[in-house]
Motif scaffolding. Sequence first.
Motif, short mmCIF file in Angstrom:
data_model
loop_
_atom_site.label_atom_id
_atom_site.label_comp_id
_atom_site.label_asym_id
_atom_site.label_seq_id
_atom_site.Cartn_x
_atom_site.Cartn_y
_atom_site.Cartn_z
N ASP A 399 -4.15 -12.28 -23.80
CA ASP A 399 -4.66 -12.05 -22.45
C ASP A 399 -3.59 -12.41 -21.42
N PHE A 400 -2.74 -11.43 -21.12
CA PHE A 400 -1.70 -11.59 -20.11
C PHE A 400 -2.28 -11.55 -18.70
N PHE A 401 -3.44 -10.93 -18.55
CA PHE A 401 -3.94 -10.59 -17.21
C PHE A 401 -5.39 -11.04 -17.02
N PRO A 402 -5.65 -12.35 -17.03
CA PRO A 402 -7.02 -12.82 -16.79
C PRO A 402 -7.59 -12.27 -15.48
N ASN A 403 -8.88 -12.03 -15.50
CA ASN A 403 -9.66 -11.51 -14.38
C ASN A 403 -9.44 -10.02 -14.14
N THR A 404 -8.74 -9.35 -15.06
CA THR A 404 -8.65 -7.90 -15.07
C THR A 404 -9.04 -7.43 -16.47
N HIS A 405 -9.23 -6.11 -16.61
CA HIS A 405 -9.59 -5.58 -17.93
C HIS A 405 -8.38 -5.42 -18.84
N HIS A 406 -7.17 -5.65 -18.32
CA HIS A 406 -5.94 -5.38 -19.08
C HIS A 406 -5.69 -6.45 -20.14
N VAL A 407 -5.02 -6.04 -21.22
CA VAL A 407 -4.69 -6.96 -22.32
C VAL A 407 -3.50 -6.38 -23.08
N GLU A 408 -2.66 -7.27 -23.62
CA GLU A 408 -1.55 -6.85 -24.48
C GLU A 408 -2.02 -6.92 -25.94
N ILE A 409 -1.64 -5.92 -26.72
CA ILE A 409 -2.07 -5.84 -28.12
C ILE A 409 -0.85 -5.63 -28.99
N ALA A 410 -0.74 -6.38 -30.07
CA ALA A 410 0.33 -6.20 -31.06
C ALA A 410 -0.31 -5.82 -32.39
N VAL A 411 0.15 -4.72 -32.96
CA VAL A 411 -0.39 -4.24 -34.23
C VAL A 411 0.76 -4.14 -35.23
N HIS A 412 0.56 -4.70 -36.40
CA HIS A 412 1.55 -4.64 -37.49
C HIS A 412 1.04 -3.66 -38.53
N ALA A 413 1.80 -2.61 -38.79
CA ALA A 413 1.43 -1.59 -39.78
C ALA A 413 2.47 -1.58 -40.89
N LEU A 414 2.00 -1.47 -42.14
CA LEU A 414 2.88 -1.45 -43.30
C LEU A 414 2.79 -0.09 -44.01
N LEU A 415 3.93 0.38 -44.50
CA LEU A 415 3.97 1.64 -45.23
C LEU A 415 3.47 1.40 -46.66
N THR A 416 2.47 2.16 -47.06
CA THR A 416 1.88 1.94 -48.38
C THR A 416 2.44 2.95 -49.39
#
Length: 416
Positions: A399-416
């Motif tokens: 939550d980089f931006f409290p009191n707003t709807h914005h948020v930072e998301i980090a997703v880790h994907a692996l090659l299967t």
Amino acid sequence: MPEIEISAMTFGPFGVGRHDGKAVMVAGAVAGDRLDVEIVSERRDYSVAKIREILRASAERRVAPCPYVPRCGGCDWQHIDYGAQVRFKGEVIARELGHALGVAIDPAGLVEPAPTEFGYRSRIRLRVGAKGVLGFYSAGSNTIVEIDSCMVAEPGIRMPLHLARSLGKRVEEIEVVRNGAREVQVAHLKKPAAEEDLRRARNVLESDGEIAGIVLRSGTHRATAGDTAIAVELEAGLSIEVDADLFSQVNRVQNQKLVASVMEMAATHESSAVLDLFCGAGNFSLPASRRGARVTGVDADAGAIAAAARNAARLKFRDAQFVAMKASATADFLHRARYRPEVIILDPPRTGAPDLMEPIIKLRAPGVIYVSCDVTTLARDLRVLAGAGYKINRVRGFDFFPNTHHVEIAVHALLT
């Protein structure tokens, strides 16, 4: 007028309910509210409504602490208890990514809350109106709401009234960037700075001992007065120096947590090959290089690339190289050169990177870490990766931006 129950939140100012089997989006609503609403527009798949009366307030609803809410369009979730804000963001991430990828994601604890919901922004960008009025746009309009302070700005950030009034009608916006006691102001002009603009900026600088430097920008044209550099600590013992008008994350504390999480996902070791797309001034490239990785950072912003290269040289990170080029063109070039990174990190703008997915797939990196501030474009791009054999390994929100709807998301994907 219909009465509806708000069942969920969206990434935006809206809560969602249903009426006659159709979704209804209501600005200023909170999940758990029961509302009397007025439908203001009809779309094919949903309706948009405004609140006429709150019949039963959600347990998570509160009176917004800021006196400018709801006139100011900045803090669109400030009427929601902060703990609930964090929970709602996790629920939206889990719902949107889960639906797009056909996987179950547990929303509990998904989003890392900020240490404080106020006083967290190290930079604010203010609109300048007639007679040097400073403020933010009201929600959904170009009307400026004049303010004399901002609750989400760091306590030391001041209103740049002197610069706004000195530059007059030539200035559209002013950013105030703060790092401890150091302040730099960035004025965005309607036309490239003339000598008279620089003279006025120098006068402001000389009369205000708290301002270290002033940048006058118009598109890619820039002129400076004083020292416009700021230091940004990416992690303990690693700080970079960048010009204040280059992009840097506004929530420095949360950014350090994001950097730590991305480095954990990357699991780099000495001589790991890391490709960092949309690298900016090196937010992830330089921490990876510090760990011994061979890093190639790419960004279309030549100024950011120059800053990243300067910092790498200053820090003696010899295995970090930086290229000013569009990310999609670079990925294609590296594929033709048979370059094979072990990890790809990308942190694109809000619009995502749809033109980059196929080049990334061709590189066949074992791991991809996608950092995004928009769950919709993130879901769209991850769906393409999933179709090419990548499986989601981990999802984290910050939550980089409290009191707003914005948020930072980090997703880790692996090659299967």
